[in-house]
Design a protein around this motif. Structure first.
Motif, short mmCIF file in Angstrom:
data_model
loop_
_atom_site.label_atom_id
_atom_site.label_comp_id
_atom_site.label_asym_id
_atom_site.label_seq_id
_atom_site.Cartn_x
_atom_site.Cartn_y
_atom_site.Cartn_z
N VAL A 42 0.85 -1.19 0.00
CA VAL A 42 0.00 0.00 0.00
C VAL A 42 0.89 1.24 0.00
O VAL A 42 2.08 1.17 0.32
N GLN A 65 -5.78 -1.49 6.40
CA GLN A 65 -5.09 -2.17 5.30
C GLN A 65 -3.95 -3.06 5.78
O GLN A 65 -3.59 -4.02 5.11
N TYR A 327 -0.92 -1.60 -4.57
CA TYR A 327 -1.92 -0.56 -4.36
C TYR A 327 -3.36 -1.06 -4.36
O TYR A 327 -4.18 -0.60 -3.58
N GLU A 329 -6.85 -2.38 -3.79
CA GLU A 329 -7.51 -2.89 -2.59
C GLU A 329 -8.72 -3.75 -2.91
O GLU A 329 -9.53 -4.05 -2.04
#
Length: 739
Positions: A42, A65, A327, A329
């Motif tokens: 992330v 996350q 990146y 999600e």
């Protein structure tokens, strides 16, 4: 303020058997969610910062996350000083370790196109400049500094270097790579990976791991447009595109590989099992981790339409051999559920998570996850790093033209020189003054910018908008004895075209805006005009080439660039750079890399002069060099033998200077149509005035091999021509027979 204790002595590298045991033990204890956590990266932009009290502030979204652990964080502390970044990264690492059931640290990831992409680090020149230096040893030293500066601020991996071949200057990312040629790119990539990784030995303490990208063929996007399709024959893929990646894996031991945004003949690279598993792991023996380019696993569904939904996209990526989802999600977060529904996926998840954990052990993160905050500012921008940046800038400058020995300029003769043009920087004048001394009076006038400066969708300034600045620049040139004109392109006219916003590619390679008009008006003054090119893509510079008194090609240099240019123009350094890409006359000649198939040169175009404006490997010197006595050690060999080629290089000029001796091979006949010639070796040699040296190359079977009509890579019998010289078009030739 809390201080985290950090051991200063490097840990000894663990044996790979020991590491594999630790990886297996750790995986056996981890839940599905924790394993998939090791398959995601992330960005720190989702909520990592340092509060006014010096403590870490994390957003709820970020905490969510990383709650099951994380493979890594992209760019934490990128806008902070090295010492502050080190503190942020220590605190962030402490949070990850303490909130992991098994104490698993994270990898912090940066970019490194021209040094560490962060505040307070040394600004080196771009990779295309590094290639223009034709000096792998120097390039490795530069990337060694990059690795040290990154590790000092708490980073562990970089999404660099690029091993792509760039043969279409419409492509906005040209300067991020090392040029058009397979061998030159391979040598530069190996140097970069070895440097940034501390020749592998530094990975556990002082250096960071490389993620070589974009695997594979991304530089061949159709029309030179980001995210476009890629059409490469299987033979060209094997012989031309893959070798730099293979060398990064087998010679330099890159820790990571990033897949290409694109496809290979319709097969999306992020879902290409033959590429990511068959070639990369089964054939080459790669045991690092693979990572997606930004959001590209999700794009298998919503952009490329090869997946029916996000579940399908996640499965395609996992089954192909894509270990880490960068990146996005929406995809790999689905894997725990998908694996419970289909337990046959668990071994694939174990393998992917294991590849990431193995990398973390190699990086020494389980032994010492922290960095020395006090040392960060001492290592970053150290004096020897700044000196190295200057040396690289000096070594990469290419002298394209020097009519009537216009250069070097005498710094003892009193004269007034105008520094003008849209590529003039704020500190150009001061750097020139420091170099040239008191005998030279400078007038500095930028004149006008090229665009309105919009970073995403820039507009060119119109002729009317440029007119007032044009008059000032011409007036400054009229007042001077000579003019140094800074033209080309900048970060707004050649750049990455991000997926959801921004454009960066061009449909033309002519110099943009009013630059040619400015050149013509200044030339009409009757004063000597020296053109300094600064640019991030190859430009068709016909007007400059025809009428400038001298042209110095600087590409996109680092923070010492203008100092290096001044030193070169005033004779304190002799230019030695060579073109890393063919310079065409017009975009209509594309494709125009020098190593095209021989049949492509049968016909030219109507109404233009054929051939390149300047060929691949070209570059002049203030001195002169003579090549003589090309000698081969044998006139006949068999397919498994090597031979040597020697040539005598003499510096016949008045300056101590460097010359890059280039060796090309031409296969005169083959079972398939062969390239006109291919670079196979080079050596950068420094000679005193009047000095001679014998330069010898070994020609190995691998240098003669190609993928034949039967799709087997081998040496085919026949005649080969050895070509050695100072560019791809200026060579001495000799032939030998392979029986």
């Amino acid at each position: 303020m809390q201080t985290i204790e950090t051991p200063l002595l490097p840990k000894a590298n663990k044996s790979m058997d020991d590491i594999e045991t630790k990886v297996d033990e750790l995986l056996s204890k981890m839940s599905l969610e924790e394993k998939v956590g090791q398959m995601r990266i992330v960005h720190a932009q989702i909520g990592v910062e340092l509060g006014e009290d010096g403590q870490l502030v994390l957003s709820d979204h970020f905490k969510e996350q990383v709650k099951h652990g994380i493979a890594g964080i992209k760019n934490p502390g990128e806008h902070d000083s090295p010492e502050t970044a080190a503190r942020i990264n220590n605190l962030l690492q402490k949070y990850l370790v303490e909130n992991s059931l098994h104490g698993i640290p994270g990898m912090f990831v940066t970019e490194s196109y021209n040094g560490v992409d962060a505040t307070g680090t040394t600004d080196f020149s771009r990779p295309i400049n590094m290639a223009a230096s034709w000096n792998p040893e120097l390039v490795q030293q530069v990337w060694d500094k990059v690795g040290r500066e990154a590790r000092a601020r708490g980073m562990h991996m970089c999404h660099s270097p690029e091993a792509d071949l760039i043969r279409d200057p419409r492509f906005g990312r040209m300067s991020e790579a090392f040029g058009e040629d397979t061998h030159l790119v391979k040598e530069m990539v190996v140097a970069a990976v070895k440097g940034v990784q501390g020749d592998y030995e530094g990975l556990s303490s002082t250096h960071i791991g490389a993620v070589t990208k974009h695997f594979a063929g991304y530089g061949q996007v159709e029309g030179g447009r980001n995210f476009a399709s890629v059409q490469i024959s299987e033979r060209d893929l094997i012989d031309q595109i893959l070798p730099p990646f293979k060398a990064a894996v087998q010679e330099a031991k890159t820790l990571g590989i990033m897949a290409s945004h694109g496809d290979l003949n319709g097969i999306a690279c992020h879902a290409n099992k033959d590429l990511l598993t068959g070639i990369l792991r089964d054939e080459w023996g790669f045991n690092g981790y693979t990572v997606s380019d930004a959001n590209d696993i999700g794009r298998l569904f919503f952009f490329m339409n090869v997946a029916e939904n996000e579940d399908h996209a996640a499965l395609l990526g996992l089954e192909a051999g894509m270990n880490v989802d960068l990146y996005n999600e929406d995809c790999y977060v689905r894997l725990p559920r998908l694996a419970r529904e289909n337990p046959s996926l668990i071994p694939l998840i174990d393998k992917a998570a294991g590849n990431v954990l193995r990398t973390k052990f190699i990086l020494g993160l389980f032994d010492n996850p922290y960095t020395d905050e006090a040392a960060a500012s001492l290592i970053s921008r150290a004096e020897d790093s700044l000196e190295l940046a200057l040396e690289l800038d000096l070594d990469s400058l290419i002298l394209l033209k020097n009519e009537n020995n216009t250069l070097p300029i005498s710094s003892t003769k009193p004269q007034k020189i105008a520094l003008v043009g849209p590529l003039l920087k704020e500190n150009t004048l001061s750097q020139f003054q420091e170099v040239a001394g008191e005998s030279i009076e400078f007038l500095a006038e930028k004149g006008f910018a090229l665009t309105n400066g919009d970073p995403n969708y820039p507009d060119l300034l119109t002729a009317d908008e440029c007119a007032p600045g044009m008059e000032k620049a011409v007036a400054a040139a009229a007042e001077a004895d000579a003019c140094i004109l800074f033209v080309g392109g900048d970060e707004f006219t050649s750049k990455e075209a991000f997926f959801a916003f921004a454009i960066g590619d061009r449909a033309s390679i002519d110099p943009v805006g009013e630059q040619v008009e400015l050149f013509k008006r200044i030339k009409n003054l009757g004063k000597p005009v020296i053109v300094v090119l600064k640019h991030r893509r190859t430009l068709s510079i016909n007007a400059f080439a025809a009428d400038a008194d001298a042209i110095l090609d600087a590409w996109d240099p680092g923070e010492q660039g203008d100092r290096a240019i001044a030193m070169t123009l005033f004779g304190q350094s002799v230019p030695s750079g060579k073109l890393p890409a063919t310079l065409p006359r017009t975009i209509g000649q594309l494709p125009f890399h020098y190593s095209q198939k021989k049949i492509n040169y049968k016909k030219g175009y109507m109404f233009i002069e054929n051939g390149p404006l300047y060929p691949f490997g070209y570059g002049l010197s203030y001195s002169s060099f003579e090549y003589a006595n090309l000698t081969l050690s044998a006139s006949e060999i068999d397919t498994e033998q090597s031979l040597t080629a020697s040539i005598t290089l003499s510096n016949t000029g008045k300056f101590t200077a460097k010359e890059t001796v280039q060796l090309y091979i031409q296969d005169t006949h083959g079972s398939v149509i062969r390239p006109a010639k291919e670079l196979k070796a080079f050596a950068k040699v420094q000679l005193e005035a009047g000095e001679s040296q014998i330069v010898t190359f070994e020609i190995t079977p691998e240098m003669l091999a190609c993928t034949g009509a039967d799709m087997v890579r081998k040496v085919e019998p026949g005649t080969f021509v050895v070509q050695i010289g100072g560019s791809s078009e200026d060579t001495m030739n000799a032939s030998f027979l392979v029986k």
